[in-house]
Design an enzyme around this catalytic site. Structure first.
Site, short mmCIF file in Angstrom:
data_model
loop_
_atom_site.label_atom_id
_atom_site.label_comp_id
_atom_site.label_asym_id
_atom_site.label_seq_id
_atom_site.Cartn_x
_atom_site.Cartn_y
_atom_site.Cartn_z
N GLN A 75 0.84 -1.25 -0.05
CA GLN A 75 -0.10 0.02 0.02
C GLN A 75 0.98 1.46 -0.24
O GLN A 75 0.30 2.47 -0.08
CB GLN A 75 -1.00 0.03 1.38
CG GLN A 75 -2.01 -0.87 1.22
CD GLN A 75 -3.08 -0.98 2.35
OE1 GLN A 75 -3.28 -1.90 2.79
NE2 GLN A 75 -3.73 0.28 2.41
N ARG B 188 -9.54 -0.30 7.08
CA ARG B 188 -10.56 0.88 6.55
C ARG B 188 -10.88 1.93 7.40
O ARG B 188 -11.87 2.18 7.42
CB ARG B 188 -11.54 0.02 5.93
CG ARG B 188 -12.17 0.70 4.84
CD ARG B 188 -13.61 0.00 4.19
NE ARG B 188 -13.90 0.74 2.88
CZ ARG B 188 -14.50 0.07 2.10
NH1 ARG B 188 -14.18 -1.38 1.64
NH2 ARG B 188 -14.78 0.76 0.83
N CYS B 189 -9.76 2.67 7.95
CA CYS B 189 -10.22 3.69 8.86
C CYS B 189 -8.92 4.47 9.08
O CYS B 189 -7.78 3.79 8.60
CB CYS B 189 -10.74 3.50 9.97
SG CYS B 189 -9.49 2.65 11.24
N GLU C 139 -13.24 5.25 3.90
CA GLU C 139 -13.11 4.68 5.09
C GLU C 139 -14.57 4.94 6.18
O GLU C 139 -14.84 4.46 7.02
CB GLU C 139 -11.69 4.95 5.85
CG GLU C 139 -10.84 4.48 4.99
CD GLU C 139 -9.24 4.78 5.33
OE1 GLU C 139 -9.46 5.96 6.01
OE2 GLU C 139 -8.53 4.13 5.18
#
Lengths: 287, 806
Positions: B237, B384-385, B760
């Site tokens: 990522q 996802r935050c 997110e």
């Protein structure tokens, strides 16, 4: 998730398959849809040296009626079962149950014979076969024999099937005319084994229950025929006290494992809830 | 040729710029199975690695015998900690300032920890050889419960830290203590609580879960010994950060390392960190001079690679009798597993957890976070935050519901009463953030009106009465959540990864024919960057999006960037895109002025070119300008049309949203049905509404999974019990509720295009919404909090406790 090495055989006849199974004994495993065996092999929990693929044996496939018996070939897929007019008109509970197994992709490949023969207590068909009083036809080097589904399961993954034997077909007697039926399954998601499930067949005569058969899925290390629970219904008007008695009798024979689906106590109670709901639906369907 | 005579609307439509529901250009290859993932990479002479992993969660490694494995034909090498020590790589630094074993060095600290790395000619031989490595273990007492980590006689997990009273983030209080992080005014908060008319206190545990991307982590390392160059393909990522880390660890000069992230099948924070598989593959390739591929399987991914959450948050609110919140206090016990491998910005050991005051005007607050070691896998990534934001939002959004019950107020009304008001922005929070913008009340009221909130409450009252009368066995719960995210990390003054500021970048080249390529420092894992960045450029530059290629993920060509996580692509790299485009546009305007023989101030922009003010028929389209840039530039101007921007954001962005969930619970089974889920998101300027909606659907589905059953669970012995998709709840389309999405638009005032990021938000906002719905179903029975996950048996257990079922 990489299996060990194995030799692959693809016989064209039952006799060839039986001969291979006889030849390699406990080092061989028959494979049909593979949805139980292949994951076990990938986890290296199973490491057969010989895989005997039944996929090319036409004689093992198909559904027919033989007098008052429905005959299902061992490698008939769940999808074929669901699509069968013979099953739809004679044993719709099989379709209701098959629709609750896994997902369409798996049902196109997974077989009824594999589901009943593997001895996994999580499989749905074994309890149903016990409920319906089915017989399994087993073929080995010394010939063919028939074992009742109610006698077939000994413990998790241990069955009456002996090394060298092959399950060739399932024979299900037609249920009494006008029987109501239901299979109730609680699961966490598509593809999951049952937290608990109950199969019910019952018949009403003059407002009273004249016949009942009950079996439970995945609340013990084998499928469970709940004979006492069924007896509690027979002769009753399926009133609350009879159903309470049946539920209590069914819960009493459970011995589920505590796992991600819930602790044992919960799963036992869910067997009762599923049974209660299956009885209600079967009653509505009874003629 | 002058194509600016076409009506404005037609020219705008042709661009497919910002606001357009442009179809994802990526999907042309993805829907045809033509994506190129790491496991699709096949190189000449490539060999395969596989791990020997520990069956024990805590054990001393007495001996490792690799001889049988090495004797298996096709096995090329078996790496152990002893081999790695020869290159000083038995341990590696983590992003959180800790160190982590690459391969077990003397002991193992969690089940499935990497013990040895087998490299073989094919994947099957490698797996066979794993079974032949003989490891002798001596089991040690296991520490599973983080609440027992700091007991005096708790087992010593990290013997390497013996005697170290200082960690990367200050003093260590105990041999299993990692750090204590505090923020806020402790005394003022104590005072607020002592004066409060009403207080509530509750322990909210946000259980350990896992990002579980469909594609697991993987890499291919290829060392060219002739050129001295390492090429590393991987599911990264943050490819540039991986390059820098690889250079620092391996001592290969950074210009001799090329890191490539090809297509990535989902990341969700799982692919930010550096894992033993990468290090072992690199070392293997250096040792063997052949490319080494490593692809973990699902069990390895779930049990060993970067969990998320595991925050246990004792949260208190102080309020007036009328419901005005006057203070917040929170203590967090953070379970980090065997190593602190959180992927947070370096100075933030608990991420941005201090966003916990949420969307509310809370004058004073204090937070303390204690991180501890346990015998579990390392990680603590932002699933996802933004960093630890979802944990903070969960605690706040549950706490305000608990307060509402105590005050006997409606939870939506209590939120409305405490919102930061639009005129208070920019809003300095009690815990140190400056919220850029927001209009919370408008969003909340729109949500309430759309779902007919009052009607739902009336229906719930009726249903409760019917339940009392025995007419139904279902209870209805209404969940409300209102979240404020903090994303777009971040300003380099306070955000860095291993000392590298968290800017991001874009480099644009315009070709003579008006086509363009833009290269980015981020990397898409399914977010649709190729589609959306081109839309920003289309609007900024007046070039059709279809004429713009977006390239990411190759460190040899892309400008340095910090990668994609924490919803930072749009807030940071999206801003860099606009800023680079504006440099190009400024030069284009000078070229246009030269072409039209006017002063550049006499030009005005019109969709896809310039017009002379007052003489609208005199135009220079971008297409014409691009051509001119290569043959007709003003005197003393360099030809070409290129720009690069490294964007250091002045602030974070603060997307927000209002979510409402309606759920029916079967008290006899504990099973639930989400009857309705409404999600209103405000992410500022909306670049591609279709992609936003897709992002929201995905995040809501993950949030649903987390709240209702997804869990990395350990038994008392430290065995991980949810390491496959049989037991780890990943919902299918059948379980997934129907999503209603909506929006308001409050642009970010400091972002060049006003965008805030959205990927997110739905995960962050939905988890408390589902949990609030479950709790709300039982609120009339005196329930204040039921711990997640809310799977069937746990809800049934509560029903049983309440005497609702047998």
């Amino acid at each position: 998730m990489i299996p060990g090495s194995f030799d692959y055989h693809r016989p064209k006849t039952v006799d060839e398959a039986v001969a291979l199974l006889g030849q390699y004994g406990e080092e061989a495993r028959a494979i049909a849809g593979g949805h139980s065996l292949i994951p076990m092999m990938k986890l290296r929990l199973a490491a057969p040296e010989h895989l005997i693929d039944l996929g090319k044996i036409e004689a093992l496939r198909g559904i027919s009626r033989d007098g008052d018996t429905i005959v299902i070939g061992a490698t008939t897929t769940q999808a074929e079962l669901i699509a069968s007019p013979v099953i739809a008109s004679n044993l719709p509970i099989l379709i209701e149950t098959a629709m609750l197994i896994a997902d369409p992709q798996i049902r196109y490949v997974g077989t009824v014979g594999g589901n009943v023969a593997n001895g996994d207590p999580g499989n749905d068909m074994p309890a149903l076969m016990q409920c319906l009083g089915a017989d399994y036809v087993l073929k080995g080097a010394s010939g063919e024999r028939s074992v009742a589904a109610r006698d077939f399961y000994e413990a998790a993954y241990f069955t009456a099937l002996e090394d060298g034997e092959l399950l060739t077909s399932i024979r299900i007697p037609l249920p009494p005319a006008g029987c109501g039926w239901a299979y109730e399954k609680l699961k966490r998601k598509v593809g999951d084994y049952a937290t608990a499930a109950a199969a019910v067949m019952l018949k009403l005569h003059g407002g009273a229950c004249s016949f009942a058969s009950i079996a439970l899925t995945n609340v013990g290390d084998t499928p469970l025929l709940a004979a006492e629970a069924a007896e509690a219904l027979v002769g009753s008007s399926l009133d609350k006290s009879a159903i309470d008695a049946a539920v209590a009798a069914a819960e009493a024979i459970t011995n589920p494992a505590s796992d991600g689906r819930g602790p044992a106590e919960y799963r036992t109670r869910m067997a009762g809830v599923m049974l209660r709901r299956a009885i209600a639906r079967a009653k509505n369907r009874a003629a | 040729m002058n194509d600016m005579t076409v009506p404005r609307e037609e020219r705008e439509a042709k661009l497919e710029g910002m606001g357009c529901k442009r179809k994802r250009v990526e999907d042309v290859r993805f829907t045809q199975g033509k994506g190129n993932y790491v496991d699709d990479i096949k190189l000449k002479d490539m060999v395969f690695g596989d791990f020997v992993r520990s069956p024990y969660p805590h054990a001393r490694v007495k001996s490792i015998d690799t001889s049988a494995a090495e004797a298996l034909p096709g096995v090329l090498a078996v790496l152990t900690a002893e081999t790695l020590k020869t290159v000083n790589l038995a341990w590696m630094p983590t992003l959180a300032g800790d160190v982590q074993m690459v391969l077990a060095d003397g002991k193992v600290l969690f089940q499935n920890q990497e013990v040895a790395f087998v490299i073989a000619e094919d994947r099957y031989i490698a797996a066979d050889a794993v079974d032949l490595v003989e490891v002798e273990y001596e089991e040690l007492p296991v520490l599973v419960d983080p609440f027992k980590a700091m007991e005096p006689d708790a087992p010593v997990l990290r013997e390497d830290l013996e005697g170290k009273t200082e960690g990367a983030h200050g003093a260590r209080k105990h041999h299993n203590h990692i750090f204590e992080w505090t923020v806020g005014d402790s005394e003022a908060t104590d005072l607020a609580f002592s004066k409060a008319e009403v207080t509530v206190k509750e322990l909210f545990s946000y259980h350990r879960c896992h990002p579980c991307p469909l594609e697991t982590c993987a890499c291919v390392a290829s060392m060219d010994k002739i050129k001295g160059e390492l090429t590393l393909w991987g599911t990264f990522q943050a490819p540039h950060v991986v390059r820098t880390v690889a250079s620092l660890l391996s001592t290969i000069p950074e210009h001799k390392i090329r890191v490539i992230s090809p297509d990535i099948g989902g990341g969700f924070g799982n692919k930010v960190g550096v894992y033993p598989g990468y290090v072992c593959s690199i070392v293997g390739s250096i040792v063997l001079g052949r490319p080494v591929k490593w692809v973990e399987d699902r069990i390895e991914n779930l049990s060993a690679t970067a969990f998320a959450r595991d925050y246990h948050m004792t949260t208190e609110l102080a309020a007036t009798a009328e419901g005005k919140i006057t203070g917040l206090r929170c203590h967090v016990l953070a379970d980090h597993g065997g190593f602190d491998a959180c992927a947070d910005p370096s100075k933030w050991p608990a991420g941005f957890f201090n966003i916990i005051t949420g969307s509310y005007d809370i004058p004073t607050a204090h937070v303390a976070v204690d991180g501890v070691y346990t015998n579990k896998a390392p990680g603590g990534v932002a699933y996802r935050c933004s960093f630890r934001v979802t944990e903070a939002v969960y605690a706040m959004e549950r706490a305000i519901d608990v307060l509402a019950r105590k005050l006997n107020m409606d939870p939506a009304e209590l939120r409305l009463k405490n919102f930061i008001r639009p005129e208070q922005f920019p809003y300095p929070s009690a815990l140190g953030w400056e919220y850029d913008s927001g209009d919370y009340e408008t969003a909340m009221r729109k949500a309430m009106e759309t779902v007919d909130y009052a009607g739902l409450r009336a229906e719930q009252a009726e249903k409760r009465a019917a339940f009392e009368r025995g007419e139904t066995r279902e209870l209805m719960g209404i969940g409300v959540s209102f979240f404020t995210e903090i994303v777009g990390a971040g300003p380099t003054r306070n955000c860095d990864i291993l000392g590298i500021g968290m800017f991001d970048s874009c480099e644009i080249r315009i070709h003579p024919t008006g086509a363009a390529i833009a290269r980015m420092g981020t990397i898409s894992q399914g977010q649709g960057h190729q589609t959306t960045y081109a839309q920003i450029l289309a609007t900024e530059l007046g070039i059709p999006a279809d004429m713009i290629d977006i390239e990411e993920g190759d460190t040899d060509t892309a400008p340095y960037g910090l990668g994609t996580y924490g919803s930072r692509s749009t807030p940071v790299a999206g801003a860099a895109t606009a800023m680079a485009a504006r440099k190009i546009k400024a030069k284009a305007q000078m070229i246009a002025a030269h072409m039209l023989e006017v002063h550049e101030d006499d030009l005005e922009w019109d969709v896809d070119g310039f017009r002379v003010k007052g003489l609208p028929e005199k135009t220079a389209s971008m297409k014409e300008i691009c051509w001119a840039a290569y043959n007709n530039v003003p005197p003393n101007m360099e030809p070409g049309l290129e720009a690069v921007s490294y964007y250091d954001p002045p602030n974070m962005t603060y997307p927000f949203g209002a979510y409402i969930c309606v759920m029916d619970i079967d008290v006899d089974t504990g099973a639930h049905k989400v009857r309705r889920f409404y999600a209103l998101d405000d992410c500022g300027t909306r670049i591609n509404p279709m992609i936003i909606e897709g992002q929201v659907h995905g995040g809501l589905t993950e949030g649903y999974a987390i709240a209702m059953g997804q869990e990395i669970a350990y038994d008392d012995m430290g065995n991980v019990t949810t390491a496959s998709l049989m037991d780890f709840f990943l919902p299918t389309a059948v379980e997934t509720p129907f999503w209603e999405t909506d929006w308001t638009v409050t642009p970010s005032p400091h972002h060049p295009i006003g965008a805030k990021g959205v990927g997110e938000s739905p995960n962050v906002g939905s988890v408390p919404c589902f949990s609030n719905a479950v709790n709300d179903a039982f609120a009339h029975l005196g329930v204040t909090h039921i711990q997640m996950p809310h799977d069937n048996w746990r809800i049934w257990r509560e029903c049983k406790r309440l005497g609702l079922t047998g």
